[in-house]
Write an enzyme that holds these catalytic residues in place. Structure first.
Site, short mmCIF file in Angstrom:
data_model
loop_
_atom_site.label_atom_id
_atom_site.label_comp_id
_atom_site.label_asym_id
_atom_site.label_seq_id
_atom_site.Cartn_x
_atom_site.Cartn_y
_atom_site.Cartn_z
N TYR A 1 0.80 -1.19 0.06
CA TYR A 1 0.05 -0.01 0.07
C TYR A 1 0.84 1.40 0.11
CZ TYR A 1 -3.54 3.21 1.57
OH TYR A 1 -4.43 4.28 1.58
N1 LIG Z 1 -9.56 5.29 4.69
C1 LIG Z 1 -8.56 5.79 5.19
O1 LIG Z 1 -8.13 5.73 6.46
C2 LIG Z 1 -7.62 6.29 4.19
C3 LIG Z 1 -6.34 7.08 4.53
C4 LIG Z 1 -5.68 7.54 3.60
C5 LIG Z 1 -5.70 7.36 2.22
N2 LIG Z 1 -7.10 6.95 1.84
C6 LIG Z 1 -7.25 6.55 0.38
O2 LIG Z 1 -8.47 7.17 0.04
C7 LIG Z 1 -9.15 6.64 -0.86
C8 LIG Z 1 -10.46 6.17 -0.73
O3 LIG Z 1 -10.63 5.44 0.41
P1 LIG Z 1 -11.77 5.15 1.42
O4 LIG Z 1 -11.46 4.75 2.73
O5 LIG Z 1 -13.16 5.92 0.96
O6 LIG Z 1 -12.23 3.65 0.62
P2 LIG Z 1 -13.49 2.78 0.46
O7 LIG Z 1 -13.23 1.27 0.71
O8 LIG Z 1 -14.67 3.37 1.28
O9 LIG Z 1 -13.82 3.35 -1.01
C9 LIG Z 1 -13.38 2.76 -2.07
C10 LIG Z 1 -14.06 2.65 -3.62
O10 LIG Z 1 -13.52 2.43 -4.58
C11 LIG Z 1 -14.25 1.31 -4.99
N3 LIG Z 1 -13.43 0.43 -6.05
C12 LIG Z 1 -12.72 -0.59 -5.38
N4 LIG Z 1 -12.03 -1.27 -6.50
C13 LIG Z 1 -12.60 -0.66 -7.58
C14 LIG Z 1 -12.24 -1.10 -8.85
N5 LIG Z 1 -11.65 -1.93 -9.31
N6 LIG Z 1 -12.73 -0.18 -9.88
C15 LIG Z 1 -13.62 0.80 -9.56
N7 LIG Z 1 -13.98 0.97 -8.18
C16 LIG Z 1 -13.33 0.20 -7.24
C17 LIG Z 1 -15.05 0.41 -4.13
O11 LIG Z 1 -16.19 0.06 -4.66
C18 LIG Z 1 -15.48 1.83 -3.21
O12 LIG Z 1 -16.64 2.48 -3.28
C19 LIG Z 1 -8.37 5.46 -1.24
O13 LIG Z 1 -7.64 5.71 -2.45
C20 LIG Z 1 -7.41 5.28 0.01
O14 LIG Z 1 -6.22 4.62 -0.34
C21 LIG Z 1 -7.91 6.26 2.74
#
Ligand SMILES: NC(=O)c1ccc[n+]([C@@H]2O[C@H](COP(=O)([O-])OP(=O)(O)OC[C@H]3O[C@@H](n4cnc5c(N)ncnc54)[C@H](O)[C@@H]3O)[C@@H](O)[C@H]2O)c1
Length: 277
Positions: free
Chosen positions: A156
Site C-alpha cells: 500500500y
Molecule cells: N480510509 C483511510 O483511512 C484512508 C487514509 C488515507 C488514504 N485513503 C485513500 O482514500 C481513498 C478512498 O478510501 P476510502 O477509505 O474511502 O475507501 P472505500 O473502501 O470506502 O472506497 C473505495 C471505493 O473504491 C471502489 N473500488 C474498489 N475497487 C475498484 C475497482 N477495481 N474499480 C472501481 N472502483 C473500485 C469501491 O467499490 C469503493 O466504493 C483510497 O485511495 C485510499 O487509499 C484512505
C-alpha cells in the site's frame, strides 16, 4: 489556478463509498453541475446518485472496473459523450494490510493496478479535453502512507509513493508545457471509512483518526482555494521535514509516535464482511 465546484462537471472514482461518497455529496452541495461516479459497486453508487438527486443535484453512476483498461476506455467514451469533465478526482483505492511475507503476487499486483496504474488510465481519458480548454483539475487521493513507509504496508505505502510521483511528474510536465491546469495531491492519515478498520493511533490529539466528512470538506476547500498539496492532519506534514534526519533518529521518532503499531489490530473491509456474514 483554482477548481471551483459551482457549475463544474466532476468525476469521482470510487465515489460509491467512504471519502468518494462524501466528496460526491459535498461537491453536489457546492453547486456542481454534474457528478459522475465511477465505481465497481453499481448498487452503492446508485444509492449515492439517488441521494444527490433527492436534493436536486444531477448525478450518474457508471460501473467501471478501474483495473480493466477496456472498461476505463468504454466508460471514458460514455462519460464524454454526455459532456466535458472539468474535474477528475482519483480516489478509488484498496489495502491488504498484510505483512510482506504474507503478500501473494496477486495481492501486490491488484494493489498497484488500482492504486497506481488506474491513475494513468483515468487521466488519459480526460486530460486532452482539459489541455484543449486550458482549464481543468486533476486531484489524487494518495495517503500519509506516501510520506513514510509503515509496517504491514509494503504494498500500500509503495503504491501511494508511486501515486505521488505520478502526480508530481504530471504537474511538472504541465508546467513545463505552459498548460495552466490545477493539480492537487491529498495525503490523509487514517480516516473512519471502514477501509482501515481496527487501526489504532497512539496520540489521537496530534494524529487523530480523521472524520470522513471533515476530510471531504478539506479536499473541496483546497480545490476551490487552488491548493496543490493537502496533508491531514497538518501535524503529519512534519514528517517531510524529519526526512532530513539520520535514519535511526527518524525511526526512533516514528516508534515514539507508535506509527508502526497502528496496523497491529487492522481488520479493514474483510473484518466488516466477516461481521456481516
Ligand atoms: N480510509 C483511510 O483511512 C484512508 C487514509 C488515507 C488514504 N485513503 C485513500 O482514500 C481513498 C478512498 O478510501 P476510502 O477509505 O474511502 O475507501 P472505500 O473502501 O470506502 O472506497 C473505495 C471505493 O473504491 C471502489 N473500488 C474498489 N475497487 C475498484 C475497482 N477495481 N474499480 C472501481 N472502483 C473500485 C469501491 O467499490 C469503493 O466504493 C483510497 O485511495 C485510499 O487509499 C484512505
Amino acid at each position: 489556478m483554482r477548481a471551483p465546484l459551482a457549475g463544474a462537471n466532476v468525476l469521482i472514482t470510487g465515489g460509491a463509498s467512504g471519502i468518494g461518497k462524501a466528496l460526491a455529496l459535498g461537491a453536489a452541495n457546492r453547486g456542481a453541475a454534474r457528478i459522475i461516479l465511477w465505481d465497481i459497486d453499481e448498487e452503492a453508487g446508485g444509492a449515492v446518485v439517488d441521494e444527490i438527486r433527492s436534493f436536486g443535484g444531477r448525478a450518474e453512476c457508471c460501473r467501471v472496473d478501474l483495473t480493466d483498461p477496456e472498461s476505463v476506455i468504454e466508460a471514458g467514451a460514455q462519460t464524454l459523450s454526455a459532456g466535458r469533465v472539468d474535474i477528475v478526482i482519483n480516489n478509488a483505492g484498496i489495502v491488504t494490510g498484510k505483512r510482506f511475507l504474507e503478500l501473494s503476487e496477486d495481492d501486490i499486483a491488484r494493489t498497484f493496478d488500482l492504486n497506481v496504474l488506474s491513475l494513468y488510465r483515468v487521466v488519459r481519458q480526460f486530460l486532452p479535453g482539459m489541455i484543449e480548454r486550458k482549464k481543468g483539475s486533476i486531484v489524487t487521493v494518495a495517503s500519509a502512507a506516501g510520506l513514510v513507509g509503515v509496517s504491514r504496508q509494503t504494498d500500500y505505502s509503495a503504491s501511494k509513493f508511486a501515486a505521488i510521483g505520478f502526480m508530481e511528474s504530471l504537474r511538472a510536465e504541465l508546467r513545463h508545457d505552459g498548460t495552466p491546469l490545477h493539480t492537487l495531491i491529498v495525503q490523509p492519515y487514517y480516516v473512519n471509512t471502514g477501509m482501515f478498520d481496527g487501526v489504532r493511533t497512539r496520540f489521537p490529539r496530534l494524529l487523530p483518526i480523521l472524520d470522513v466528512d471533515d476530510v471531504a470538506d478539506s479536499i473541496l476547500d483546497s480545490m476551490e482555494a487552488g491548493r496543490q498539496s493537502l496533508v491531514m492532519p497538518a501535524f503529519a506534514a512534519a514528517i517531510k521535514l524529519m526526512k532530513v534526519l539520520p535514519v535511526p533518529v527518524l525511526d526512533t521518532i516514528t516508534d515514539l509516535f507508535g506509527v508502526n503499531g497502528t496496523m497491529d489490530g487492522f481488520v479493514g473491509r474483510e473484518g466488516e464482511r466477516r461481521q456481516e456474514s
